[in-house]
Write a protein that holds these residues in place. Sequence first.
Motif, PDB file in Angstrom:
ATOM      1  N   PRO A 225       0.820  -1.224   0.000  1.00 16.63           N
ATOM      2  CA  PRO A 225       0.000   0.000   0.000  1.00 16.63           C
ATOM      3  C   PRO A 225       0.847   1.265   0.000  1.00 16.63           C
ATOM      4  N   SER A 229       0.673   4.782  -2.479  1.00 11.75           N
ATOM      5  CA  SER A 229       0.589   6.129  -1.895  1.00 11.75           C
ATOM      6  C   SER A 229       1.707   7.026  -2.397  1.00 11.75           C
ATOM      7  N   ARG A 252      -1.198   9.486   8.500  1.00 13.08           N
ATOM      8  CA  ARG A 252      -0.595   8.153   8.589  1.00 13.08           C
ATOM      9  C   ARG A 252       0.296   8.001   9.817  1.00 13.08           C
ATOM     10  N   ILE A 282      -2.643   1.525   5.464  1.00 11.11           N
ATOM     11  CA  ILE A 282      -3.940   1.357   4.795  1.00 11.11           C
ATOM     12  C   ILE A 282      -4.726   2.666   4.860  1.00 11.11           C
ATOM     13  N   PHE A 283      -4.712   3.322   6.022  1.00  9.34           N
ATOM     14  CA  PHE A 283      -5.373   4.624   6.143  1.00  9.34           C
ATOM     15  C   PHE A 283      -4.698   5.650   5.233  1.00  9.34           C
ATOM     16  N   LEU A 286      -5.861   5.069   1.733  1.00  4.82           N
ATOM     17  CA  LEU A 286      -7.258   5.516   1.574  1.00  4.82           C
ATOM     18  C   LEU A 286      -7.317   7.021   1.348  1.00  4.82           C
ATOM     19  N   PHE A 287      -6.609   7.781   2.173  1.00  2.00           N
ATOM     20  CA  PHE A 287      -6.646   9.241   2.031  1.00  2.00           C
ATOM     21  C   PHE A 287      -5.889   9.695   0.790  1.00  2.00           C
ATOM     22  N   ILE A 289      -5.884   8.111  -2.053  1.00  3.29           N
ATOM     23  CA  ILE A 289      -6.851   7.904  -3.146  1.00  3.29           C
ATOM     24  C   ILE A 289      -7.890   9.019  -3.154  1.00  3.29           C
ATOM     25  N   ILE A 290      -8.374   9.382  -1.962  1.00  3.96           N
ATOM     26  CA  ILE A 290      -9.381  10.451  -1.862  1.00  3.96           C
ATOM     27  C   ILE A 290      -8.808  11.765  -2.400  1.00  3.96           C
TER      28      ILE A 290
END
Length: 303
Positions: A225, A229, A252, A282-283, A286-287, A289-290
């Motif tokens: 991941p 990022s 993160r 993982i968090f 996620l951010f 990608i956002i």
Amino acid sequence: MVSFGCIFSITIEKLIQATGNSVQPMTMQLTGAITNIILDPVFIFVFGLGVNGAAIATVIGQIASMLLAIIFFKKNEYISIKFKDIKPNARIIKDIFQVGLPSIIMNSIGTVMVSLINKILILFSATAVSVFGVYFKLQSFVFMPVFGLNNGVIPILGFNYGARNKKRMLDTMKLGLVVALLIMITGTICFQLFAKELLSLFSATEEMYRIGIPALRTISLCFIPASISIILIASFQATGFGLASMMVSIIRQLVVLCPCALLLSRLIGINGVWYSFAIAEIFGLLFSIIFFIHVYNKKIKNL
């Protein structure tokens, strides 16, 4: 406190990188990292200096990198700096800080994160802190090529963003993602299969093997991941949205990683600290990608 080697090597590295030479900066970083890795077990175990020994090895590695950087700098035909011609310019200083401030904060966050994690680990043992230090040395061999790739992707994205060439931007990102994933998958496999052999490079004790093998195998789950990022973050920097990079790092490393490590260490012991790295990454993904969706819709989609 003795950080002059790091400061000089990074400054010269960026100057040389700006001339289009990425091999020499990579060589500088490798020299520092390899010197550090070789000297770590000597100062930590042979001389019995523990954490202080790791710090000494780090400083020597930085100085080695600086000395090589000075040699490259003097031989670079594209750079000619005369200190008498250097004068402060408010506009240039403003431009530098607009781009550099998020990076400054991100680097500071990393230092704070390491300090907090060490404070959690020292509650278990000094060996746990040493294992974390060893991990950081080893993971540089996996992350360094990806960060180098990132440094190559950013100017290509930036040039094509300025030229409004959306196709080449997206093609560059796709290729960057594929290469970064391949590097990180290889790194993950090595950490999973050869954790003991990697620790043996540092003259590990039985206690270090007991703590370190599960540590390396667990933390390496964050590599894949992280690779995604890193490439997505390149698009933020290339399009002038450096604030997003900083926000991802804060989320993160501080908002998720440190509190998660503290909580899980109390619930399931030291392995909880290692699991927190994968959870935080993982968090972070996620951010990332956002934020990328936001950047794509606002700055790239209509090129």
